[in-house]
Design an enzyme around this catalytic site. Sequence first.
Site, PDB file in Angstrom:
ATOM      1  N   GLU A  61       0.837  -1.216   0.000  1.00 31.00           N
ATOM      2  CA  GLU A  61       0.000   0.000   0.000  1.00 31.00           C
ATOM      3  C   GLU A  61       0.865   1.258   0.000  1.00 31.00           C
ATOM      4  O   GLU A  61       2.061   1.218   0.323  1.00 31.00           O
ATOM      5  CB  GLU A  61      -0.928   0.014   1.216  1.00 31.00           C
ATOM      6  CG  GLU A  61      -0.198   0.022   2.551  1.00 31.00           C
ATOM      7  CD  GLU A  61      -0.996   0.693   3.674  1.00 31.00           C
ATOM      8  OE1 GLU A  61      -1.541   1.791   3.435  1.00 31.00           O
ATOM      9  OE2 GLU A  61      -1.025   0.134   4.778  1.00 31.00           O
ATOM     10  N   LYS A  67      -2.938  -1.247  15.846  1.00 30.52           N
ATOM     11  CA  LYS A  67      -2.322  -0.453  16.913  1.00 30.52           C
ATOM     12  C   LYS A  67      -3.296  -0.306  18.068  1.00 30.52           C
ATOM     13  O   LYS A  67      -4.505  -0.235  17.875  1.00 30.52           O
ATOM     14  CB  LYS A  67      -1.975   0.933  16.394  1.00 30.52           C
ATOM     15  CG  LYS A  67      -0.791   0.950  15.481  1.00 30.52           C
ATOM     16  CD  LYS A  67      -0.217   2.348  15.393  1.00 30.52           C
ATOM     17  CE  LYS A  67       1.049   2.330  14.582  1.00 30.52           C
ATOM     18  NZ  LYS A  67       0.826   1.952  13.179  1.00 30.52           N
TER      19      LYS A  67
HETATM   20  N1  PSU Z   1      -2.575   1.681  10.785  1.00 30.41           N
HETATM   21  C1  PSU Z   1      -1.261   1.830  10.979  1.00 30.41           C
HETATM   22  N2  PSU Z   1      -0.520   2.520  10.057  1.00 30.41           N
HETATM   23  C2  PSU Z   1      -1.092   3.047   8.937  1.00 30.41           C
HETATM   24  C3  PSU Z   1      -2.483   2.861   8.747  1.00 30.41           C
HETATM   25  C4  PSU Z   1      -3.179   2.162   9.675  1.00 30.41           C
HETATM   26  O1  PSU Z   1      -0.737   1.346  11.970  1.00 30.41           O
HETATM   27  O2  PSU Z   1      -0.394   3.688   8.140  1.00 30.41           O
HETATM   28  C5  PSU Z   1      -3.118   3.375   7.491  1.00 30.41           C
HETATM   29  C6  PSU Z   1      -3.437   2.215   6.535  1.00 30.41           C
HETATM   30  O3  PSU Z   1      -3.280   2.648   5.208  1.00 30.41           O
HETATM   31  C7  PSU Z   1      -4.910   1.951   6.829  1.00 30.41           C
HETATM   32  C8  PSU Z   1      -5.399   3.339   7.088  1.00 30.41           C
HETATM   33  O4  PSU Z   1      -5.592   1.350   5.775  1.00 30.41           O
HETATM   34  O5  PSU Z   1      -4.353   3.969   7.823  1.00 30.41           O
HETATM   35  C9  PSU Z   1      -6.688   3.331   7.871  1.00 30.41           C
HETATM   36  O6  PSU Z   1      -7.171   4.626   7.953  1.00 30.41           O
HETATM   37  P1  PSU Z   1      -8.635   4.884   8.515  1.00 30.41           P
HETATM   38  O7  PSU Z   1      -8.573   4.498   9.967  1.00 30.41           O
HETATM   39  O8  PSU Z   1      -8.859   6.372   8.296  1.00 30.41           O
HETATM   40  O9  PSU Z   1      -9.551   4.026   7.710  1.00 30.41           O
END
Ligand code: PSU
Length: 306
Positions: free
Chosen positions: A26, A160
């Site tokens: 990604e 996390k």
């Molecule tokens: N969790 C992490 N690092 C990240 C992300 C999530 O520990 O970089 C990124 C990933 O690309 C994930 C996105 O798909 O954040 C999720 O964002 P949201 O919670 O806004 O859907």
Amino acid sequence: MKNSSLRYGAEVADALRDGRPVVALESTIISHGLPHPDNIRVAREIEDAVRATGAVPATIGMIAGELVVGLDDARVAHLASAEGVAKLSVRDLAVAAARRADGATTVAATSAVAAAAGIGVFATGGLGGVHREANITFDESADLTTLARTPIVVVCAGVKSILDVSATLERMETLGVTVVGYRTRRFPGFFITDSGYELDWSVDSPEQIAEMIAAQAALGATEGATVVANPLPVDEQLDTALHDRTLADGLALLEQNKVTGKAVTPFLLSYFHSATEGASLATNIRIILRNATLAGQVAVAAAARS
Ligand code: PSU
Ligand code: MN
């Protein structure tokens, strides 16, 4: 999503045509998850880790409205450096394409694109999930609902602890997302080896994961994703006291600054990296590289079976 709407890097196109192993990667972690300029170097190291296993890396992102599967170095560097690179989840793809935007794809968008491209294995750092107080804010990542309908194996280090880990695991159960631990029955908490939650299943080798992929195909189970949760070894995790302190401060700052929506995850990640003076960054990089290696091994094992 239509395969014909995607643009392929030459190396990825060749590998897919020949049935050689490919691993999707990604771009949101590059543009919004890791600080500049380290992110450029790390993006390359992730690809190198995949290559070292014999698989071909396919970093996915949007350039001028076009979804690219297998970004070249210059385009990865662009997404790592440019101002205003959008964070694209699945719902953003069409509008961003129409606006000819540059964008980084989340786990959700990357999974959807990878599956459309015929790529079965994807490496990332951590998944999005259910945020704390989601019962009030309704903040649940579209990563979960997308994985529920996307046939792909996602290698990650769990989620996390900025999230509500328990609620995230419950939602994955409801949504039919398979979760297996890699050589463990404890769900990892990204920076920390053990989130405190138990898993029903563990797998012990890339070959076993390849066997699971084959079993899914045999069962005709072509909808949901499989999450392979790959924990850091205990002696490599972030100091747990530092972790807990940073988490508490970061969550308080989020509230003070009224950060909401898609800005929440990047805000907390960036707070961790500055507040731990780089310790969380080093841990984060180590996690991604380990996941890239395991995903490469899985893709190689899966290709060897077919
Ligand atoms: N969790 C992490 N690092 C990240 C992300 C999530 O520990 O970089 C990124 C990933 O690309 C994930 C996105 O798909 O954040 C999720 O964002 P949201 O919670 O806004 O859907
Ligand atoms: Mn969200």
